[in-house]
Design an enzyme around this catalytic site. Structure first.
Site, PDB file in Angstrom:
ATOM      1  N   ARG A  72      37.721  45.005  23.912  1.00  7.81           N
ATOM      2  CA  ARG A  72      37.558  45.993  24.968  1.00  7.81           C
ATOM      3  C   ARG A  72      38.882  46.723  25.166  1.00  7.81           C
ATOM      4  NH1 ARG A  72      37.578  44.014  29.422  1.00  7.81           N
ATOM      5  NH2 ARG A  72      37.585  41.774  29.061  1.00  7.81           N
ATOM      6  N   TYR A 200      33.000  48.497  18.786  1.00  6.17           N
ATOM      7  CA  TYR A 200      33.186  47.088  19.156  1.00  6.17           C
ATOM      8  C   TYR A 200      32.274  46.748  20.350  1.00  6.17           C
ATOM      9  CZ  TYR A 200      34.753  42.984  21.486  1.00  6.17           C
ATOM     10  OH  TYR A 200      34.728  41.766  22.114  1.00  6.17           O
ATOM     11  N   LYS A 209      28.952  45.009  29.871  1.00  9.91           N
ATOM     12  CA  LYS A 209      29.998  45.223  30.869  1.00  9.91           C
ATOM     13  C   LYS A 209      29.795  46.557  31.607  1.00  9.91           C
ATOM     14  CE  LYS A 209      32.072  41.463  29.577  1.00  9.91           C
ATOM     15  NZ  LYS A 209      32.002  40.271  30.430  1.00  9.91           N
ATOM     16  N   HIS A 229      30.684  38.616  37.435  1.00  7.81           N
ATOM     17  CA  HIS A 229      31.079  38.101  36.113  1.00  7.81           C
ATOM     18  C   HIS A 229      30.995  36.581  36.169  1.00  7.81           C
ATOM     19  CE1 HIS A 229      34.409  38.323  32.767  1.00  7.81           C
ATOM     20  NE2 HIS A 229      33.208  38.173  32.262  1.00  7.81           N
ATOM     21  N   SER A 251      37.933  36.390  31.484  1.00 11.83           N
ATOM     22  CA  SER A 251      37.495  36.383  30.088  1.00 11.83           C
ATOM     23  C   SER A 251      38.296  35.343  29.308  1.00 11.83           C
ATOM     24  CB  SER A 251      37.718  37.758  29.457  1.00 11.83           C
ATOM     25  OG  SER A 251      37.048  38.736  30.210  1.00 11.83           O
ATOM     26  N   CYS A 253      38.255  32.112  29.411  1.00 11.97           N
ATOM     27  CA  CYS A 253      38.701  30.911  30.134  1.00 11.97           C
ATOM     28  C   CYS A 253      37.608  29.846  30.167  1.00 11.97           C
ATOM     29  CB  CYS A 253      39.140  31.252  31.552  1.00 11.97           C
ATOM     30  SG  CYS A 253      40.801  31.943  31.626  1.00 11.97           S
ATOM     31  N   ASP A 280      27.603  34.693  31.319  1.00 11.42           N
ATOM     32  CA  ASP A 280      28.600  35.752  31.530  1.00 11.42           C
ATOM     33  C   ASP A 280      28.357  36.601  32.773  1.00 11.42           C
ATOM     34  OD1 ASP A 280      30.974  37.073  30.541  1.00 11.42           O
ATOM     35  OD2 ASP A 280      29.725  38.759  29.937  1.00 11.42           O
ATOM     36  N   ARG A 380      33.371  37.366  17.264  1.00 13.78           N
ATOM     37  CA  ARG A 380      32.249  37.081  18.161  1.00 13.78           C
ATOM     38  C   ARG A 380      30.987  36.667  17.419  1.00 13.78           C
ATOM     39  NH1 ARG A 380      33.096  37.971  23.908  1.00 13.78           N
ATOM     40  NH2 ARG A 380      35.210  38.767  24.009  1.00 13.78           N
TER      41      ARG A 380
HETATM   42  C1  OXD Z   1      34.536  39.524  28.247  1.00 15.82           C
HETATM   43  C2  OXD Z   1      33.307  39.246  27.483  1.00 15.82           C
HETATM   44  O1  OXD Z   1      35.455  40.165  27.727  1.00 15.82           O
HETATM   45  O2  OXD Z   1      32.416  38.599  28.043  1.00 15.82           O
HETATM   46  O3  OXD Z   1      34.595  39.102  29.413  1.00 15.82           O
HETATM   47  O4  OXD Z   1      33.193  39.698  26.319  1.00 15.82           O
HETATM   48 MN    MN Z   2      32.760  38.262  30.099  1.00 18.47          MN
END
Ligand code: OXD
Ligand code: MN
Length: 599
Positions: A72, A200, A209, A229, A251, A253, A280, A380
């Protein structure tokens, strides 16, 4: 051309976008496997996808992005509200008209020689009271195939929409992937998202998002609900009772790991089970029973591959063994399967790295992961929720699940204890607002650099952060039986920098204390920051190397470290600016006073 809808709002917008981008063809995506198979065949022929070993990984494919397009791009993500202050200081802002003029130049003719795909999709179950609909226009087959995993795609979305204007208009063009003209922009006042020059996931799967967090958080404020989130986790007790928690961590974590955890043997033997509702994003509404109810609006997982293994997250590993699109992982050319750092201790002898080059694992250097690893650190898997072995039956319930506890968390080497409970909804919202993560020596070299990430939403709030906090406070008043709010930290380290708490499945032990608190089954000690467990109330049966004294250590509140943090919070609040609610400043002042009084 025949359209699968007569919705004039859809068709007029589509005509305008097609006139600007000038595709050769327009193809509507109907959600059928037959159409998806045809698109996959095209992507294989063009090299956009690589077919993996279909015996070992049925339905799995590999995609590589260009090297400058792997994550991102927060610096190029904008919230375009009419008034700058409505986007606030934490977001990048552009005037909507200026932004459109600028991007129109980039979009003009960007789809010449290409096909525009029209993807009708739903976030949450089509027809459910939670559902919101979107249409994404894109010139990327990769996006179509990922959206078909991550959301619910098909003509039934158009039927459900009818002739309503109530849908999110998403326009995506890869254009020429020019990094210097990459933009991810949101017009929350117009239900519109424009994304250009990226391919991406986080920038281009517009349901995730962009819609389900940024636009949805804006709509949630307007309509009295919340887009967060957060993972959603279900715990089944030995007597069959089910409880649900949501948790917000920044993100990378460990949200996916907590969402899919496997109970440690001692707890599994007692009969505890865990189910995943989402990993998420949670959309939260007040139910008729006065409780807060959560749904996962997504239909799949866009998970980080590196570090996923049989110990950290066996459920995620099994989920991505079929029907998955891998992005930027390492290709084992002997077996035509995938590999990533942290999968196992056997890197492939013959491999192609995420850049598409022959790769020698012996040259791996932890200090330069991007250039020497087989898989990109942000590589990913896009995998279907239905393939997750621990997917909760409640995932399919349109009304979602009632939430007992909301858990905030960060990566703090010293400051935050293993777990603490806020003293009220207002205090809990404050705890969310001061959430932070620290870089550790292992991760980045410099220890103790704090990034404040309120509610893990710093990059995802579609409006002013101060107004977002005010919305949290207002929601507390609207929820008669509000969840209790907690904070966890799995990442405390000892003097050598080693993590003290084992984490992963053992985190269930902390979740059970949280649920015990919600049910009024267990006491706690009050400290300046909130309620902290009595060490003996955390179940450590069967846990090697952890004693009640270790737990006591993990629960200490270091007053000096907290007072230092208070200064950092003050600076952050000042940055958020004028719209920080008074109540948050009251909470901050009260925290500081309690800390000083305890010295
Ligand atoms: C993030 C994701 O960046 O879920 O939080 O991809
Ligand atoms: Mn996320």
């Amino acid at each position: 051309m025949n359209h699968p809808t007569n919705n004039a709002f859809v068709l007029d917008w589509l005509n305008d976008m097609a006139a600007m981008t000038q595709p050769d063809n327009i193809v509507w995506i109907d959600g059928s496997e037959e159409q998806a198979a045809g698109l996959r065949a095209q992507a294989l022929a063009s090299g956009e996808l690589i077919q993996l070993n279909q015996e070992k990984l049925p339905g799995c494919y590999l995609h590589r992005t260009v090297q400058n397009d792997v994550a991102r791009v927060e610096g190029r993500t904008f919230i375009c509200t009419t008034k700058k202050e409505d986007a606030g200081n934490i977001n990048n802002w552009m005037d909507p008209a200026e932004c459109k003029a600028k991007l129109t130049k980039l979009y003009t003719g960007s789809m010449k020689g290409r096909t525009m795909y029209v993807i009708p999709y739903s976030m949450s179950i089509v027809g459910s009271p939670f559902a919101k609909y979107g249409i994404e226009l894109t010139d990327s087959i990769y996006v179509v195939l990922n959206m078909e995993i991550m959301t619910r795609v098909g003509y039934n979305v158009l039927d459900a929409l009818g002739d309503s204007p109530d849908f999110i208009k998403g326009l995506h063009s890869k254009a020429n992937l020019d990094e210097s003209n990459r933009y991810i922009v949101h017009f929350p006042e117009e239900n519109t998202i424009w994304s250009i020059n990226s391919n991406y996931g986080g920038n281009v799967l517009l349901g995730k998002k962009c819609f389900a967090l940024r636009i949805a958080s804006y709509l949630g404020r307007k309509e009295g609900w919340m887009a967060e989130h957060m993972l959603i986790l279900g715990v089944t007790y030995p007597d069959g009772q089910k409880k649900y928690v949501t948790a917000a961590f920044p993100s990378a974590c460990g949200k996916t790991n907590l969402a899919m955890l496997i109970p440690p043997k001692a707890l599994a033997d007692k009969g505890y089970k865990v189910e995943c509702v989402g990993d998420d994003i949670a959309w939260l509404r007040v139910g008729e029973d006065g409780r807060l109810w959560a749904v996962n609006p997504e239909n799949g997982f866009f998970g980080v591959a590196p570090g996923t293994n049989e110990h950290s997250n066996p459920n995620a590993l099994h989920t991505c063994m079929k029907d998955t699109i891998f992005t930027n992982v390492c290709l084992n050319t002997d077996t035509n399967t995938v590999w990533w750092e942290g999968l196992d201790k056997n890197p492939p002898e013959h491999a192609i790295n995420w850049k598409g080059e022959p790769w020698d694992y012996r040259k791996y250097d932890k200090a330069d992961k991007v250039n020497t690893s087989g898989a990109h650190p942000n590589s990913r898997f896009t995998a279907k929720a239905v393939n997750c072995p621990c997917l909760s039956p409640a995932y399919y319930r349109p009304e979602g699940v009632p939430v007992d506890a909301i858990i905030f968390g960060g990566r703090r080497a010293k400051t935050a204890p293993l777990v603490y409970q806020s003293t009220s909804w207002q205090n809990g919202a404050f705890v969310g607002s001061i959430m932070a993560s620290e870089t550790t020596a292992a991760a980045a070299g410099a220890v103790g650099v704090v990034r404040r990430d309120p509610m893990a939403m710093r990059p995802f709030v579609g409006y002013n952060m101060g107004d977002y906090w005010a919305h949290w406070l207002e929601m507390g008043v609207r929820i008669p039986h509000a969840p209790k709010i907690f904070h966890v930290n799995w990442f405390r380290t000892d003097d050598e920098g080693n993590f003290i708490w084992p984490g992963f499945g053992d985190n269930l032990r902390v979740v059970l204390w949280i649920l015990d608190r919600c049910a009024g089954r267990v006491g706690a000690d009050i400290t300046p920051i909130g309620y902290v467990p009595k060490a003996e109330d955390i179940d450590i049966e069967g846990l090697d190397g952890i004693t009640v004294d270790t737990v006591k250590d993990l629960l200490t509140v270091d007053t000096d470290a907290w007072l230092e943090d208070v200064e950092n919070i003050k600076a952050f609040y000042a940055q958020v600016g004028e719209r920080v609610p008074e109540a948050m400043y009251d909470e901050l002042a009260a925290l500081e006073a309690r800390l000083r009084a305890s010295k």
